[in-house]
Write an enzyme that holds these catalytic residues in place. Structure first.
Site, PDB file in Angstrom:
ATOM      1  N   PRO A  66     107.272  -2.906 -20.183  1.00  5.27           N
ATOM      2  CA  PRO A  66     108.247  -1.747 -20.724  1.00  5.27           C
ATOM      3  C   PRO A  66     109.497  -2.189 -21.183  1.00  5.27           C
ATOM      4  O   PRO A  66     109.920  -1.861 -22.268  1.00  5.27           O
ATOM      5  CB  PRO A  66     108.548  -0.980 -19.192  1.00  5.27           C
ATOM      6  CG  PRO A  66     107.229  -1.123 -18.353  1.00  5.27           C
ATOM      7  CD  PRO A  66     106.938  -2.633 -18.676  1.00  5.27           C
ATOM      8  N   LYS A 171     113.454  -3.850 -35.435  1.00  4.74           N
ATOM      9  CA  LYS A 171     112.597  -2.708 -34.762  1.00  4.74           C
ATOM     10  C   LYS A 171     113.725  -1.631 -34.475  1.00  4.74           C
ATOM     11  O   LYS A 171     113.541  -0.294 -34.390  1.00  4.74           O
ATOM     12  CB  LYS A 171     111.822  -3.100 -33.474  1.00  4.74           C
ATOM     13  CG  LYS A 171     111.629  -2.129 -32.536  1.00  4.74           C
ATOM     14  CD  LYS A 171     110.313  -1.341 -32.861  1.00  4.74           C
ATOM     15  CE  LYS A 171     109.914  -0.389 -31.593  1.00  4.74           C
ATOM     16  NZ  LYS A 171     109.048   0.547 -31.975  1.00  4.74           N
TER      17      LYS A 171
HETATM   18  P1  NAD Z   1     103.281   1.600 -20.220  1.00  5.50           P
HETATM   19  O1  NAD Z   1     104.778   1.835 -19.251  1.00  5.50           O
HETATM   20  O2  NAD Z   1     102.572   2.700 -20.741  1.00  5.50           O
HETATM   21  O3  NAD Z   1     103.061   0.256 -19.992  1.00  5.50           O
HETATM   22  C1  NAD Z   1     103.542  -0.843 -19.517  1.00  5.50           C
HETATM   23  C2  NAD Z   1     102.717  -1.613 -18.573  1.00  5.50           C
HETATM   24  O4  NAD Z   1     103.138  -2.602 -18.202  1.00  5.50           O
HETATM   25  C3  NAD Z   1     102.248  -0.818 -17.275  1.00  5.50           C
HETATM   26  O5  NAD Z   1     100.994  -0.831 -17.315  1.00  5.50           O
HETATM   27  C4  NAD Z   1     102.703  -1.549 -16.258  1.00  5.50           C
HETATM   28  O6  NAD Z   1     101.929  -1.412 -15.155  1.00  5.50           O
HETATM   29  C5  NAD Z   1     102.679  -2.912 -17.038  1.00  5.50           C
HETATM   30  N1  NAD Z   1     103.610  -3.978 -16.133  1.00  5.50           N
HETATM   31  C6  NAD Z   1     105.030  -3.778 -15.841  1.00  5.50           C
HETATM   32  N2  NAD Z   1     105.486  -4.966 -15.221  1.00  5.50           N
HETATM   33  C7  NAD Z   1     104.477  -5.690 -15.254  1.00  5.50           C
HETATM   34  C8  NAD Z   1     104.270  -7.187 -14.666  1.00  5.50           C
HETATM   35  N3  NAD Z   1     105.006  -7.817 -14.373  1.00  5.50           N
HETATM   36  N4  NAD Z   1     102.916  -7.552 -14.742  1.00  5.50           N
HETATM   37  C9  NAD Z   1     101.822  -7.003 -15.585  1.00  5.50           C
HETATM   38  N5  NAD Z   1     102.042  -5.768 -15.807  1.00  5.50           N
HETATM   39  C10 NAD Z   1     103.206  -5.111 -15.822  1.00  5.50           C
HETATM   40  O7  NAD Z   1     104.417   1.248 -21.657  1.00  5.50           O
HETATM   41  P2  NAD Z   1     103.968   1.458 -23.174  1.00  5.50           P
HETATM   42  O8  NAD Z   1     104.094   2.741 -23.807  1.00  5.50           O
HETATM   43  O9  NAD Z   1     102.516   0.911 -23.457  1.00  5.50           O
HETATM   44  O10 NAD Z   1     105.110   0.547 -24.020  1.00  5.50           O
HETATM   45  C11 NAD Z   1     105.188  -0.787 -23.889  1.00  5.50           C
HETATM   46  C12 NAD Z   1     106.264  -1.432 -24.722  1.00  5.50           C
HETATM   47  O11 NAD Z   1     106.211  -0.894 -26.269  1.00  5.50           O
HETATM   48  C13 NAD Z   1     107.704  -0.871 -24.527  1.00  5.50           C
HETATM   49  O12 NAD Z   1     108.649  -1.839 -24.554  1.00  5.50           O
HETATM   50  C14 NAD Z   1     107.904   0.192 -25.365  1.00  5.50           C
HETATM   51  O13 NAD Z   1     109.192   0.443 -25.660  1.00  5.50           O
HETATM   52  C15 NAD Z   1     107.136  -0.378 -26.675  1.00  5.50           C
HETATM   53  N6  NAD Z   1     106.615   0.919 -27.461  1.00  5.50           N
HETATM   54  C16 NAD Z   1     105.817   1.990 -27.095  1.00  5.50           C
HETATM   55  C17 NAD Z   1     105.468   2.994 -27.992  1.00  5.50           C
HETATM   56  C18 NAD Z   1     105.038   4.014 -27.659  1.00  5.50           C
HETATM   57  O14 NAD Z   1     104.663   5.049 -28.295  1.00  5.50           O
HETATM   58  N7  NAD Z   1     104.458   4.232 -26.378  1.00  5.50           N
HETATM   59  C19 NAD Z   1     105.660   2.455 -29.278  1.00  5.50           C
HETATM   60  C20 NAD Z   1     106.247   1.442 -29.883  1.00  5.50           C
HETATM   61  C21 NAD Z   1     106.865   0.461 -29.139  1.00  5.50           C
END
Ligand code: NAD
Length: 299
Positions: A66, A171
């Site tokens: 995240p 970004k």
């Molecule tokens: P999300 O919250 O769905 O997924 C994050 C995952 O990381 C979760 O499954 C969580 O359990 C896991 N996690 C957290 N800490 C952890 C650890 N120490 N060890 C293992 N797993 C761990 O978030 P997302 O939507 O997949 O986004 C991820 C990143 O991508 C973010 O930085 C977000 O800003 C970026 N992003 C998201 C999007 C979107 O549309 N969702 C688009 C572009 C960029």
């Protein structure tokens, strides 16, 4: 075929790991949420009990977490992954985090002989699922070339923006422009509607005029103007208001550290904060128009 450790199987990481599997790689996964690991295992991934276990023997480590604090906690410190990753392996962090944080982790990686790039993505969950993401990369050019085959299994475009942290800066610049443009488009459509214009007709005109943008043509914020836009399905799916808010907060930090004025970015950040406070934090960010249009007309 490469052996890849993938840490963080959320909305983005899950489908990205799935595309690496589809490309024939051996993928060892870890997430704090067991259901996310189970979903990857169903597609052929190997479950590991910890991130440290996942990186053992890996050619590349990919993380998709995240925020900055999660990435720093994962890699740094005596128990951090950098103490476990084999020197010579490549670390690729795809999370959107503060540029300063990306630089800090990359410097610690270099001190341990681990090359690292920041490779945040654009394209959202649909791009992650379709394997059409854009990777916005910061780091050494040679490290990027090593990463390229893996990035190309998950995306369509790869841009090298400069040294470590530059991918994150780029970004944030893109998303700040997007946040401002979406709010400005919402404001324009609301003004037109307040004067009795049809928002669909106004959007159609703007889409071939100088006010055109992704917000008028692809993700139009007025419900019903574009059938496939989040606005036409109650602002569900798409790019969440709170994720936009997070990115604008990172842009504000980056602006302060460089002494760069971002008056519109700061204003947009406050609009998305208000939109979240109004109960729309989990909705698509185009719902920001609801702060600006008469309630009965938009949404
Ligand atoms: P999300 O919250 O769905 O997924 C994050 C995952 O990381 C979760 O499954 C969580 O359990 C896991 N996690 C957290 N800490 C952890 C650890 N120490 N060890 C293992 N797993 C761990 O978030 P997302 O939507 O997949 O986004 C991820 C990143 O991508 C973010 O930085 C977000 O800003 C970026 N992003 C998201 C999007 C979107 O549309 N969702 C688009 C572009 C960029």
């Amino acid at each position: 075929m490469s052996r890849i450790a993938f840490i963080g199987l959320g909305h983005m990481g899950g489908p990205m790991a799935a595309n690496l599997l589809k490309a024939g790689h051996e993928v060892h996964v870890f997430d704090l949420v067991p259901a996310a690991v189970d979903a990857a295992v169903a597609l052929g991934a190997h479950a590991q009990a910890s991130a440290a276990d996942a990186v053992r023997g890996a050619d590349a480590v990919i993380s998709m977490l995240p925020a900055s604090r999660h990435v720093e906690a994962l890699y740094l410190g005596d128990d951090g992954l950098l103490a476990r990753i084999a020197p010579g392996a490549l670390a690729i962090d795809c999370s959107t985090i503060a540029p300063a944080s990306a630089q800090k982790v990359a410097a610690a990686a270099a001190a341990r002989g681990v090359a690292m790039i920041d490779a945040p993505v654009s394209g959202g969950t649909a791009g992650a699922a379709a394997g059409t993401l854009t990777f916005i990369v910061g780091g050494d050019a040679a490290a990027l070339e090593r990463a390229r085959p893996w990035l190309e299994a998950m995306g369509r475009n790869v841009f090298h923006m400069g040294g470590n942290g530059a991918g994150q800066v780029a970004k944030l610049c893109n998303n700040m422009a997007l946040g401002v443009i979406m709010a400005a488009t919402g404001e324009a459509l609301a003004l037109g509607a307040a004067h009795g214009l049809d928002p669909a007709a106004l959007s159609k005109m703007m889409a071939v005029s100088t006010g055109r943008s992704w917000a008028t043509e692809v993700c139009n914020p007025w419900p019903g103007v574009l059938e496939n836009a989040p606005a036409s399905r109650g602002y569900s799916g798409g790019f969440g208001n709170d994720l936009m808010l997070k990115d604008l907060g990172l842009a504000a930090e980056a602006a302060m550290s460089a002494g760069s004025p971002i008056p519109l970015g700061e204003l947009a950040r406050n609009l998305y904060a208000l939109n979240g406070r109004a109960g729309r934090g989990g909705l698509d960010f185009s719902s920001v128009i609801q702060l600006l249009a008469r309630q009965e007309s938009a949404g």
